[in-house]
Design a protein around this motif. Structure first.
Motif, PDB file in Angstrom:
ATOM      1  N   TRP A   1       0.816  -1.216   0.000  1.00 56.03           N
ATOM      2  CA  TRP A   1       0.000   0.000   0.000  1.00 56.03           C
ATOM      3  C   TRP A   1       0.851   1.269   0.000  1.00 56.03           C
ATOM      4  O   TRP A   1       0.362   2.353  -0.285  1.00 56.03           O
ATOM      5  CB  TRP A   1      -0.910   0.022   1.244  1.00 56.03           C
ATOM      6  N   THR A   2       2.108   1.122   0.384  1.00 52.72           N
ATOM      7  CA  THR A   2       2.963   2.309   0.390  1.00 52.72           C
ATOM      8  C   THR A   2       3.419   2.680  -1.014  1.00 52.72           C
ATOM      9  O   THR A   2       4.020   3.726  -1.201  1.00 52.72           O
ATOM     10  CB  THR A   2       4.221   2.074   1.245  1.00 52.72           C
ATOM     11  N   LEU A   3       3.157   1.822  -1.977  1.00 52.15           N
ATOM     12  CA  LEU A   3       3.582   2.133  -3.339  1.00 52.15           C
ATOM     13  C   LEU A   3       2.373   2.587  -4.156  1.00 52.15           C
ATOM     14  O   LEU A   3       1.258   2.113  -3.937  1.00 52.15           O
ATOM     15  CB  LEU A   3       4.205   0.890  -3.992  1.00 52.15           C
ATOM     16  N   PRO A   4       2.572   3.491  -5.092  1.00 53.59           N
ATOM     17  CA  PRO A   4       1.439   3.963  -5.897  1.00 53.59           C
ATOM     18  C   PRO A   4       1.016   2.907  -6.920  1.00 53.59           C
ATOM     19  O   PRO A   4       1.219   3.085  -8.126  1.00 53.59           O
ATOM     20  CB  PRO A   4       1.965   5.237  -6.553  1.00 53.59           C
ATOM     21  N   LEU A   5       0.444   1.822  -6.438  1.00 53.64           N
ATOM     22  CA  LEU A   5      -0.024   0.767  -7.326  1.00 53.64           C
ATOM     23  C   LEU A   5      -1.548   0.793  -7.338  1.00 53.64           C
ATOM     24  O   LEU A   5      -2.166   0.919  -6.277  1.00 53.64           O
ATOM     25  CB  LEU A   5       0.428  -0.606  -6.806  1.00 53.64           C
ATOM     26  N   PRO A   6      -2.157   0.647  -8.500  1.00 55.10           N
ATOM     27  CA  PRO A   6      -3.624   0.564  -8.523  1.00 55.10           C
ATOM     28  C   PRO A   6      -4.048  -0.658  -7.710  1.00 55.10           C
ATOM     29  O   PRO A   6      -3.429  -1.724  -7.819  1.00 55.10           O
ATOM     30  CB  PRO A   6      -3.945   0.367 -10.012  1.00 55.10           C
ATOM     31  N   ASN A   7      -5.064  -0.521  -6.855  1.00 55.75           N
ATOM     32  CA  ASN A   7      -5.483  -1.652  -6.040  1.00 55.75           C
ATOM     33  C   ASN A   7      -6.997  -1.706  -5.950  1.00 55.75           C
ATOM     34  O   ASN A   7      -7.698  -0.815  -6.446  1.00 55.75           O
ATOM     35  CB  ASN A   7      -4.826  -1.587  -4.658  1.00 55.75           C
ATOM     36  N   GLN A   8      -7.506  -2.756  -5.279  1.00 54.76           N
ATOM     37  CA  GLN A   8      -8.945  -2.998  -5.286  1.00 54.76           C
ATOM     38  C   GLN A   8      -9.719  -1.916  -4.551  1.00 54.76           C
ATOM     39  O   GLN A   8     -10.909  -1.751  -4.753  1.00 54.76           O
ATOM     40  CB  GLN A   8      -9.245  -4.386  -4.673  1.00 54.76           C
ATOM     41  N   MET A   9      -9.021  -1.119  -3.695  1.00 56.11           N
ATOM     42  CA  MET A   9      -9.728  -0.059  -2.973  1.00 56.11           C
ATOM     43  C   MET A   9      -9.816   1.218  -3.800  1.00 56.11           C
ATOM     44  O   MET A   9     -10.443   2.177  -3.376  1.00 56.11           O
ATOM     45  CB  MET A   9      -8.992   0.251  -1.678  1.00 56.11           C
ATOM     46  N   GLU A  10      -9.128   1.225  -4.927  1.00 53.29           N
ATOM     47  CA  GLU A  10      -9.038   2.413  -5.784  1.00 53.29           C
ATOM     48  C   GLU A  10      -8.546   3.627  -5.000  1.00 53.29           C
ATOM     49  O   GLU A  10      -9.011   4.744  -5.191  1.00 53.29           O
ATOM     50  CB  GLU A  10     -10.381   2.691  -6.460  1.00 53.29           C
ATOM     51  N   MET A  11      -7.632   3.374  -4.068  1.00 50.43           N
ATOM     52  CA  MET A  11      -7.034   4.477  -3.315  1.00 50.43           C
ATOM     53  C   MET A  11      -5.546   4.567  -3.651  1.00 50.43           C
ATOM     54  O   MET A  11      -4.962   3.631  -4.160  1.00 50.43           O
ATOM     55  CB  MET A  11      -7.182   4.235  -1.817  1.00 50.43           C
ATOM     56  N   TRP A  12      -4.988   5.703  -3.311  1.00 47.58           N
ATOM     57  CA  TRP A  12      -3.574   5.946  -3.583  1.00 47.58           C
ATOM     58  C   TRP A  12      -2.853   6.240  -2.286  1.00 47.58           C
ATOM     59  O   TRP A  12      -3.494   6.665  -1.313  1.00 47.58           O
ATOM     60  CB  TRP A  12      -3.409   7.133  -4.531  1.00 47.58           C
ATOM     61  N   PRO A  13      -1.553   6.059  -2.270  1.00 48.22           N
ATOM     62  CA  PRO A  13      -0.817   6.467  -1.064  1.00 48.22           C
ATOM     63  C   PRO A  13      -0.968   7.978  -0.855  1.00 48.22           C
ATOM     64  O   PRO A  13      -1.212   8.724  -1.799  1.00 48.22           O
ATOM     65  CB  PRO A  13       0.637   6.115  -1.370  1.00 48.22           C
ATOM     66  N   GLN A  14      -0.784   8.393   0.391  1.00 49.42           N
ATOM     67  CA  GLN A  14      -0.964   9.807   0.720  1.00 49.42           C
ATOM     68  C   GLN A  14       0.355  10.556   0.505  1.00 49.42           C
ATOM     69  O   GLN A  14       1.262  10.484   1.329  1.00 49.42           O
ATOM     70  CB  GLN A  14      -1.432   9.906   2.183  1.00 49.42           C
ATOM     71  N   PHE A  15       0.399  11.290  -0.611  1.00 45.49           N
ATOM     72  CA  PHE A  15       1.668  11.942  -0.950  1.00 45.49           C
ATOM     73  C   PHE A  15       1.996  13.129  -0.049  1.00 45.49           C
ATOM     74  O   PHE A  15       3.080  13.682  -0.143  1.00 45.49           O
ATOM     75  CB  PHE A  15       1.658  12.385  -2.410  1.00 45.49           C
TER      76      PHE A  15
END
Lengths: 462, 203, 425
Positions: A145-159
């Motif tokens: 989750w710490t990497l900007p990878l598309p995931n099932q939650m459709e969320m991004w890391p907090q930059f």
């Protein structure tokens, strides 16, 4: 023309390599250790460090099974030893790049004897550093989750989070250091390839040497790349510990929120990194008999850098202290009062004496050239620097804005064994490096010999 | 035309075509870096272009002696850096202000201040990778097979020996003429290199 | 050849502590410029200063004090930057710098003059509308007074007139002591080529560097940061240093160019030296940006009012334009322009960049100080320019005069030969 323009005779610089070693002898002396069986001390050290590494693995397994409750972290002190250890190891991982990049840009040619091993040490220290935040996140199985990878939650890391900046800074630092180190290794891998006696050894070294033939058309691009990498690694190395300091300094926790943190963390990192390089090299040069390549002069120069950076760190401590009073912010004032006289005063004064006072002995030339003293100081400095991170992390947290939640932090046995085990990881990797790769950058050391200068021969003929 | 360009680009990487009789070039050894530098100057002055010096470490002044200009790695690095900077800016703006805006302690969805660290890191990462990739590209590396490996003596090039290689693909190359030139430049020994292909190398 | 250095008469000491040694300089290192090189700036500077002081005290006192402080701290930062260059040069044994070393040495010998030029600043300390009135006004720490300020009262043990004077006096004593020691050692080296001198220079630099670093940081706290006594930043000293160091390299490059245009240092200062000066200018443009960003971002992110207010003053009422100029012209443009190798190796281009960076160094100090006075509206007063030009011209003319009295190159340094041969690789 130059000689008619100066009234003093030009200074004969002390040789960087002693014992009248020739070019071929350097190849022999360095490559030899990768080709024969290592000394028995190596096996002993490897046995100890790999045992510690196994213990680390057990501790991590235990942690994964039970959760972070096995550590001493408590309610106000959410960042306990793992973060202290993280900052400690990242700091150590700074000297290598400093030696390879900054000293390169400043044409400090003595660096050639130590840059290879210092860079290796950097990589291994950064591996140890990356371990701690990874296991500190708790749910380690979602570390991606710490990497900007598309995931099932459709969320991004907090930059906007400095912790994410850390992910980028430390992993970029690791990648660039690795690349830099490898580029430096290519010519030496060519040497190993050309000396290989067995087919398997030749194949492996030839694979990694990429077909290097020392062609000048290649050296031309190679040297430019090396220069560019040095120029990139220099701000990078400043940025890494600055970003680590942002983890603390962007918050409003008293004792953390102070603007001098970035340069002060960088100075501390160089300080501890050089101490670690010194500890390892004092042992390695003795065990491997390369005292003519890593000379006493090298150690003395490192002692001076330790003195300078130690004093810079000490100056930052004093500035922080002064400005905490000057700010007239009561929380800031209390944070520093608590450091010096609170329940953790022992840690603060340990830090002060190890980091500010002890290196001051290096003003004395005799002590800068005494191997036992250098060795002791290099260890004292790293003890001090570990305590610095402890002071920053734990003392600031254990008494926060709400006195009802104040608590004392006690590490558990798991904390202690994990830290000890991380040394096992570090040393195991370093010993493997010593065993299989040239521990001194041969091509670069050859370059600083007088025989490498084409003009050397003209003068001889005249 | 195109073939000539490819030939020249390859030659700039030190990759030459062997002659039909499998002659790849002449390899001359020199005593020390000073002699090698002098020889490179002579070969260059004689009009040769497909030649290269080989040494265990870079020799100061050799680029000038061989008539090579500044390395082009810098431009590739700059391109990498700009790509990294653009990517980091876009990534942070798009993820936090467009795709999934989320209010964090009242701070703007996208602001330049907290975006700088990641912009910086990715700029450096892409620059560094571009520099190394560019270096390998311009050098024609990795190159597992090189006909020069047929010379046993050449294995010392990564130790303490200094060689000059004149490729047979050069227009001025002739076995006798080039050999005479190299010997005149005080070569310790001159060897003809044949290209028998990779499979024969360690056979 | 072996002569002794003569101490200067007391009044001349303000400008140069040592009597001329030019007669023993090798021909190639002699000053051959005309006296106009220092007479013109002296006349220009003194007249600009006279006009500024006269007009300032007649009707624009507050403005004058601030304008004067900005110009003076600009000169001070050049001298301190140059002192750091000399100290670090000795400690690192950097040989390429040797051919240029006399320039920062002569620049660092300016502290007695700067102390003299500090008189208006000291006068302002005792003026109710002076520079430091936010903490120096009577009654500021007296709860009964209408001027009472609780925060400043808490700092009264540090921010009070006598202690301020003692501290600033102490800083100047340290700076003068270290720089004049290095100056006379270097000049003695010219005469005797004593091989023991480099070790002595390193020794002085060894104890000198930490002292100068601490006094510079606290000097910047006292002289600039305390203008707004509520605000504090631990990095402020490093910020001051980063600009000073950058400006010193720009100034050295510029002086070399002027000397070479005057026919001096021919074949001694080469493209290679300019290239390195350019690289250092570039490096410290970046370093300045790093420090400035650290200070700004950490306060932006923390968002604590007592810290952000300082930046708020610099981001509204027209000051936002100044801040933007600072970002663009002190970092982004010089960064891009100094990047190509050619700019660093072609003297006129590097000269333009050097002038640019010196202007930005002044602009930076203006940005630090002036919003304290004009927080309600951004200004660029003509007194700002006249004080800056006046002070800089006087400062530079004394520097050129000092330089003209001695060899332009430390001819007795054993590393000089290496410096003359130096090439970038």
């Amino acid at each position: 023309m130059a000689d008619t323009l100066t009234i003093a005779p030009p200074r004969k610089e002390a040789p960087l390599v002693t014992g009248n070693l020739g070019i071929s002898e350097i190849t022999q002396l360095v490559s030899y250790h990768t080709e024969k069986k290592p000394p028995s001390t190596w096996y002993l050290a490897f046995a100890i460090s790999s045992t510690l590494l196994a213990m680390l693995m057990v501790m991590i397994g235990y942690l994964f099974w039970n959760g972070v409750g096995v550590w001493g972290n408590n309610n106000p002190v959410g960042w306990g030893w793992p973060i202290v250890n993280f900052v400690f190891w990242v700091g150590i991982g700074h000297a290598g790049t400093l030696i390879s990049a900054i000293l390169f840009l400043f044409r400090q040619r003595w660096r050639t004897a130590i840059n290879r091993s210092a860079e290796a040490m950097t990589l291994f220290a950064v591996i140890c550093a990356l371990l701690f935040p990874t296991i500190h996140v708790g749910r380690v199985w979602v570390i991606y989750w710490t990497l900007p990878l598309p995931n099932q939650m459709e969320m991004w890391p907090q930059f906007k989070s400095p912790l994410l900046w850390d992910v980028f800074a430390v992993s970029v630092y690791f990648t660039v250091s690795l690349v830099f180190w490898y580029v430096g290794l290519i010519p030496d891998l060519g040497t190993l390839r050309d000396r290989a006696r067995t087919a398997i050894r030749r194949k492996v070294t030839a694979f990694f040497a990429l077909g290097w033939t020392g062609a000048n058309r290649h050296w031309r691009n190679y040297e430019k790349t090396y220069l560019l990498l040095a120029a990139l690694a220099t701000p990078l190395v400043l940025s890494v510990h600055s970003v680590v300091s942002f983890d603390f300094a962007v918050s409003i926790v008293p004792g953390w929120h102070t603007t001098i943190f970035p340069p002060y963390f960088v100075a501390g990192a160089i300080f501890s990194g050089f101490a670690m390089v010194m500890t390892l090299l004092i042992i390695a040069r003795k065990v491997y008999g390369i005292r003519n390549i890593i000379t006493l002069d090298h150690l003395e120069k490192m002692a001076i850098i330790i003195l300078v950076t130690g004093t810079m760190v000490g100056f930052a401590y004093i500035t922080e202290f002064f400005i905490a009073w000057y700010s007239q912010v009561e929380y800031e004032q209390y944070a520093f009062l608590n450091r010096t006289t609170g329940p953790y005063a022992w840690a603060y004064w340990t830090m002060m004496s190890c980091n500010l006072l002890f290196p001051q002995f290096f003003w004395i030339k005799r002590l800068r050239r005494s191997i036992p003293f250098l060795f002791v100081t290099s260890i004292v400095v790293n003890v001090g620097m570990w305590f610095e991170r402890f002071v920053i992390t734990v003392i600031s947290l254990h008494r926060d804005f709400l006195p009802s939640s104040w608590d004392y932090f006690n590490p558990t046995l798991v904390d202690v064994l994990t830290l000890v085990g991380s040394f096992g990881l570090f040393l195991t990797l370093f010993l493997i490096f010593l065993r299989f790769l040239p521990m001194v950058a041969m091509a670069e050391v050859k370059m600083v010999l007088p025989e490498a200068d084409p003009h050397h021969y003209e003068e001889h003929e005249n | 035309m195109l073939r000539n360009i490819i030939r020249d680009v390859k030659a700039s990487m030190g990759i030459y075509k062997s002659r039909d009789d499998r002659v790849y070039g002449l390899l001359a050894e020199f005593e020390h870096p000073g002699a090698l530098l002098e020889a490179a100057r002579k070969v260059r002055a004689a009009g040769y272009r497909h030649f290269d010096s080989h040494s265990p470490f870079p020799i100061h002044g050799m680029d000038k002696a061989m008539g090579l200009g500044q390395s082009k790695v810098g431009y590739i690095t700059l391109g990498g850096g700009l790509t990294g900077l653009a990517l980091a800016t876009w990534l942070q703006w798009w993820t936090s202000a467009v795709d999934y805006p989320i209010n964090i302690s009242g701070k703007p969805f996208f602001a330049i201040e907290p975006s700088i660290p990641v912009m910086f890191e990715l700029t450096v990462l892409f620059s560094a990778l571009a520099a190394v990739g560019g270096m390998l590209l311009l050098n024609g590396l990795p190159r597992p097979y090189n006909p020069l490996f047929y010379s046993r003596n050449f294995a010392r090039v990564t130790d303490d020996a200094y060689f000059l290689h004149v490729a047979a693909s050069d227009g001025r190359f002739s076995l006798d003429g080039t050999r005479a030139l190299l010997e005149e430049a005080h070569a310790l020994g001159v060897e003809v290199i044949h290209d028998h292909g990779f499979s024969q190398l360690h056979a | 050849m072996a002569q002794k250095l003569q101490s200067s008469p007391i009044l001349v000491k303000l400008l140069d502590t040592v009597e001329p040694t030019q007669s023993s300089a090798l021909a190639a290192y002699r000053w051959t410029g005309s006296v106009r090189a220092f007479l013109i700036p002296a006349l220009l500077g003194l007249s600009a200063l006279a006009v500024s002081i006269a007009v300032g005290f007649a009707g624009f006192k507050e403005q004058f004090y601030f304008s004067y402080l900005v110009g003076w701290s600009f000169c001070l930062s050049l001298a301190l930057g140059a002192l750091f260059v000399v100290l670090i040069k000795h400690l690192t044994k950097a040989s390429w710098v040797v051919a240029l070393r006399r320039i920062p040495e002569a620049l660092a010998a300016s502290f007695p003059l700067l102390a003299l030029l500090a008189i208006p600043i000291i006068i302002s300390l005792f003026d109710d509308h002076g520079l430091y009135h936010h903490w120096s006004t009577d009654g500021i720490s007296d709860p009964a007074s209408s001027h009472y300020d609780e925060i400043v009262a808490g700092k009264a043990a540090y921010l009070n007139k006598p202690f301020f004077l003692i501290r600033v006096g102490f800083y100047f004593i340290v700076w003068t002591l270290v720089s004049s020691k290095l100056w006379s050692l270097s000049l003695r080296q010219d005469l005797t080529a004593d091989p023991g001198i480099p070790a002595k220079q390193r020794k002085v630099s060894g104890w000198g560097l930490p002292l100068v670093a601490v006094t510079t940081a606290f000097g910047s706290f006292d002289l600039l940061m305390s203008l707004d006594p509520h605000w504090f930043s631990t990095i402020f000293g490093v910020y001051f240093f980063s600009g000073a160091f950058m400006a010193a390299f720009a100034f050295i490059a510029l002086v070399c160019m002027f000397l070479q245009r005057g026919g001096m240092l021919q074949g001694i200062v080469t493209k290679e030296h300019y290239h390195d000066l350019g690289k250092l200018m570039f490096a410290f443009v970046v370093f300045w940006a790093y420090i400035a960003f650290s200070q700004y971002m950490l306060y932006w992110y923390g968002g604590i009012p007592e810290e952000t207010v300082w930046f708020k003053h610099r981001l509204e009422h027209g000051w936002e334009t100044h801040s933007a100029i600072l970002l663009i012209a002190h970092f982004i443009l010089p960064f891009l322009l100094l990047l190509p190798r050619s700019v660093k190796r072609v003297a006129p281009l590097l000269g333009i960049m050097a002038v640019w960076l010196l202007v930005m160094q002044w602009f930076d100090h203006h940005w630090l100080a002036m919003p304290v006075l004009h927080y309600e509206e951004a200004t660029l007063h003509w007194l700002d320019l006249s004080c800056w030009i006046g002070l800089t011209a006087v400062f530079v003319s004394a520097f050129v005069w000092r330089l003209s009295r001695h060899a332009l190159v430390p001819q007795g340094d054993p590393r000089l030969a290496a410096s003359l041969r130096f090439e970038n690789t």
